[in-house]
Design a protein around this motif. Structure first.
Motif, PDB file in Angstrom:
ATOM      1  N   MET A   1       0.840  -1.192   0.000  1.00 28.05           N
ATOM      2  CA  MET A   1       0.000   0.000   0.000  1.00 28.05           C
ATOM      3  C   MET A   1       0.878   1.245   0.000  1.00 28.05           C
ATOM      4  N   THR A   2       0.511   2.221  -0.814  1.00 24.80           N
ATOM      5  CA  THR A   2       1.240   3.481  -0.861  1.00 24.80           C
ATOM      6  C   THR A   2       1.012   4.251   0.428  1.00 24.80           C
ATOM      7  N   ASN A   3       2.088   4.741   1.009  1.00 25.07           N
ATOM      8  CA  ASN A   3       1.986   5.497   2.257  1.00 25.07           C
ATOM      9  C   ASN A   3       2.234   6.972   1.987  1.00 25.07           C
ATOM     10  N   VAL A   4       1.172   7.760   1.972  1.00 19.39           N
ATOM     11  CA  VAL A   4       1.278   9.209   1.825  1.00 19.39           C
ATOM     12  C   VAL A   4       1.279   9.814   3.222  1.00 19.39           C
ATOM     13  N   GLU A   5       2.378  10.486   3.546  1.00 13.73           N
ATOM     14  CA  GLU A   5       2.513  11.025   4.898  1.00 13.73           C
ATOM     15  C   GLU A   5       2.635  12.547   4.851  1.00 13.73           C
ATOM     16  N   ILE A   6       1.898  13.216   5.728  1.00  6.11           N
ATOM     17  CA  ILE A   6       1.968  14.662   5.854  1.00  6.11           C
ATOM     18  C   ILE A   6       2.529  15.004   7.233  1.00  6.11           C
ATOM     19  N   LEU A   7       3.648  15.700   7.243  1.00  2.00           N
ATOM     20  CA  LEU A   7       4.282  16.097   8.503  1.00  2.00           C
ATOM     21  C   LEU A   7       3.586  17.343   9.028  1.00  2.00           C
ATOM     22  N   LYS A   8       2.833  17.176  10.100  1.00  2.44           N
ATOM     23  CA  LYS A   8       2.027  18.262  10.632  1.00  2.44           C
ATOM     24  C   LYS A   8       2.862  19.445  11.097  1.00  2.44           C
ATOM     25  N   ASP A   9       4.094  19.158  11.577  1.00  2.00           N
ATOM     26  CA  ASP A   9       4.925  20.260  12.073  1.00  2.00           C
ATOM     27  C   ASP A   9       5.480  21.124  10.943  1.00  2.00           C
ATOM     28  N   LYS A  10       5.436  20.618   9.703  1.00  2.00           N
ATOM     29  CA  LYS A  10       5.895  21.395   8.552  1.00  2.00           C
ATOM     30  C   LYS A  10       4.742  21.955   7.728  1.00  2.00           C
ATOM     31  N   CYS A  11       3.611  21.273   7.754  1.00  3.24           N
ATOM     32  CA  CYS A  11       2.490  21.637   6.892  1.00  3.24           C
ATOM     33  C   CYS A  11       1.937  23.011   7.255  1.00  3.24           C
ATOM     34  N   THR A  12       1.751  23.854   6.244  1.00  2.00           N
ATOM     35  CA  THR A  12       1.177  25.194   6.441  1.00  2.00           C
ATOM     36  C   THR A  12      -0.295  25.242   6.048  1.00  2.00           C
ATOM     37  N   ALA A  13      -0.842  24.111   5.653  1.00  4.09           N
ATOM     38  CA  ALA A  13      -2.249  24.012   5.254  1.00  4.09           C
ATOM     39  C   ALA A  13      -2.583  24.953   4.098  1.00  4.09           C
ATOM     40  N   CYS A  14      -1.628  25.123   3.186  1.00  4.62           N
ATOM     41  CA  CYS A  14      -1.877  25.997   2.039  1.00  4.62           C
ATOM     42  C   CYS A  14      -2.912  25.401   1.086  1.00  4.62           C
ATOM     43  N   VAL A  35      -5.301  13.022   4.693  1.00  7.08           N
ATOM     44  CA  VAL A  35      -5.321  12.003   3.653  1.00  7.08           C
ATOM     45  C   VAL A  35      -6.467  11.050   3.967  1.00  7.08           C
ATOM     46  N   ILE A  36      -7.358  10.838   2.998  1.00  9.65           N
ATOM     47  CA  ILE A  36      -8.504   9.957   3.190  1.00  9.65           C
ATOM     48  C   ILE A  36      -8.010   8.508   3.117  1.00  9.65           C
ATOM     49  N   GLU A  37      -7.813   7.897   4.271  1.00  7.50           N
ATOM     50  CA  GLU A  37      -7.178   6.581   4.356  1.00  7.50           C
ATOM     51  C   GLU A  37      -7.944   5.507   3.589  1.00  7.50           C
ATOM     52  N   LYS A  38      -9.251   5.547   3.640  1.00  5.22           N
ATOM     53  CA  LYS A  38     -10.031   4.482   3.004  1.00  5.22           C
ATOM     54  C   LYS A  38      -9.943   4.538   1.469  1.00  5.22           C
ATOM     55  N   LEU A  39      -9.543   5.699   0.938  1.00  4.04           N
ATOM     56  CA  LEU A  39      -9.389   5.835  -0.508  1.00  4.04           C
ATOM     57  C   LEU A  39      -7.943   5.645  -0.965  1.00  4.04           C
ATOM     58  N   LYS A  40      -7.014   5.756  -0.021  1.00  2.56           N
ATOM     59  CA  LYS A  40      -5.597   5.783  -0.381  1.00  2.56           C
ATOM     60  C   LYS A  40      -5.135   4.496  -1.059  1.00  2.56           C
ATOM     61  N   GLU A  41      -5.447   3.358  -0.450  1.00  2.43           N
ATOM     62  CA  GLU A  41      -4.961   2.083  -0.976  1.00  2.43           C
ATOM     63  C   GLU A  41      -5.498   1.816  -2.371  1.00  2.43           C
ATOM     64  N   LYS A  42      -6.732   2.186  -2.619  1.00  3.53           N
ATOM     65  CA  LYS A  42      -7.373   1.876  -3.896  1.00  3.53           C
ATOM     66  C   LYS A  42      -7.045   2.895  -4.971  1.00  3.53           C
ATOM     67  N   ASN A  43      -6.964   4.167  -4.597  1.00  7.25           N
ATOM     68  CA  ASN A  43      -6.929   5.223  -5.599  1.00  7.25           C
ATOM     69  C   ASN A  43      -5.585   5.905  -5.819  1.00  7.25           C
ATOM     70  N   CYS A  44      -4.694   5.899  -4.833  1.00  7.67           N
ATOM     71  CA  CYS A  44      -3.445   6.650  -4.963  1.00  7.67           C
ATOM     72  C   CYS A  44      -2.611   6.130  -6.129  1.00  7.67           C
ATOM     73  N   LEU A  45      -2.142   7.052  -6.973  1.00  4.22           N
ATOM     74  CA  LEU A  45      -1.343   6.697  -8.145  1.00  4.22           C
ATOM     75  C   LEU A  45       0.156   6.819  -7.895  1.00  4.22           C
ATOM     76  N   SER A  46       0.535   7.289  -6.734  1.00  5.22           N
ATOM     77  CA  SER A  46       1.948   7.573  -6.450  1.00  5.22           C
ATOM     78  C   SER A  46       2.542   8.501  -7.511  1.00  5.22           C
ATOM     79  N   CYS A  47       1.714   9.411  -8.022  1.00  7.35           N
ATOM     80  CA  CYS A  47       2.168  10.299  -9.102  1.00  7.35           C
ATOM     81  C   CYS A  47       3.167  11.335  -8.617  1.00  7.35           C
TER      82      CYS A  47
END
Length: 260
Positions: A1-14, A35-47
């Motif tokens: 499964m593709t793991n998309v991670e957002i670092l909250k301490d860096k994210c500016t919510a732009c 990141v919508i976890e239930k959609l990540k495994e099925k839909n993420c393209l790792s683009c």
């Protein structure tokens, strides 16, 4: 499964990552990026769009936050890229100099970034030269009747003229499983190859006869030990040439309908 991670301490919510995500698995809700976890495994393209667009470097895919590299100079490319494309030639006269895999390694490194349907990156390549190429040439001439040119065999064996390969010292074949739109994926990759190739002293020519033969001859993939399940979607002749072109031939004006 593709793991998309957002670092909250860096994210500016732009919200840029949510804006560019092609499958909308990244959302901006209540002032936060999630990141919508239930959609990540099925839909993420790792683009990598989310990684590429994040100015804060807060996003990674499978632990990779992307590469920081020099950005291209658009003013230089506006001048030189059109020249590179206009001056492209199909090369059918090659020198005796061999082409080895090391000669095209920088080009292969470039074309692996060519776009593919759903970012599947399913295109594979077979590089043929020297003894293997000699065997492949003989195989193709022995089977050229399949595309309705039996005279090619006589011209090759009796007159020593090579119509199919043009005496090219190497061949590059693009192949992929028949999933999504492999013919477009392979064509884009090889087209990128031929545009860049002159920068590395490599001449190229699309091998139309060989492509026709590959469609008619179902045993060619076995002959070349092509990855099981893959079909051939592009064949290109490669070689060095001593010929220097000095003019740019004219082409027809663009034929386009504009609908508004």
């Amino acid at each position: 499964m593709t793991n998309v991670e957002i670092l909250k301490d860096k994210c500016t919510a732009c919200g840029l990552c949510a804006k560019v995500c092609p499958v909308t698995i990244i959302r901006k809700e209540n002032g936060e990026i999630t990141v919508i976890e239930k959609l990540k495994e099925k839909n993420c393209l790792s683009c990598g769009h989310c990684v590429a667009v994040c100015p804060a470097g807060a996003i990674s895919i499978d632990g990779d936050g992307g590469t920081c590299e020099e950005r291209y100079d658009s003013e230089i490319l506006k001048k030189h890229l059109p020249l590179l494309i206009r001056q492209r030639r199909s090369v059918r006269a090659y020198s005796d100099k061999e082409v080895d895999i090391e000669d095209i390694a920088p080009i292969l490194d470039i074309i692996r970034y060519s776009p593919t349907a759903k970012n599947a990156q399913l295109v594979s390549y077979t590089f043929i030269s020297r003894k293997s190429l000699a065997e492949f040439i003989k195989y193709c001439y022995d089977n050229v009747d399949l595309i309705g040119f039996p005279n090619f065999k006589d011209i090759f064996y009796k007159e020593n003229r090579d119509i199919l390969f043009r005496n090219a010292p190497a061949v590059l074949i693009a192949h992929a499983p028949n999933k999504f739109i492999p013919i477009i994926d392979c064509t884009i990759a090889l087209n990128t190859f031929e545009i860049v190739a002159p920068l590395y002293d490599i001449g190229t020519c699309w091998a139309g006869y060989l492509m026709n033969l590959s469609r008619q001859d179902k045993n060619m993939t076995k002959q070349l030990n092509i990855k099981e399940g893959n079909d051939i979607f592009g064949i290109m002749l490669l070689g060095h040439t001593d010929i220097k072109y000095c003019k740019t031939p004219k082409r027809k004006p663009i034929d386009i309908d504009v609908l508004k």
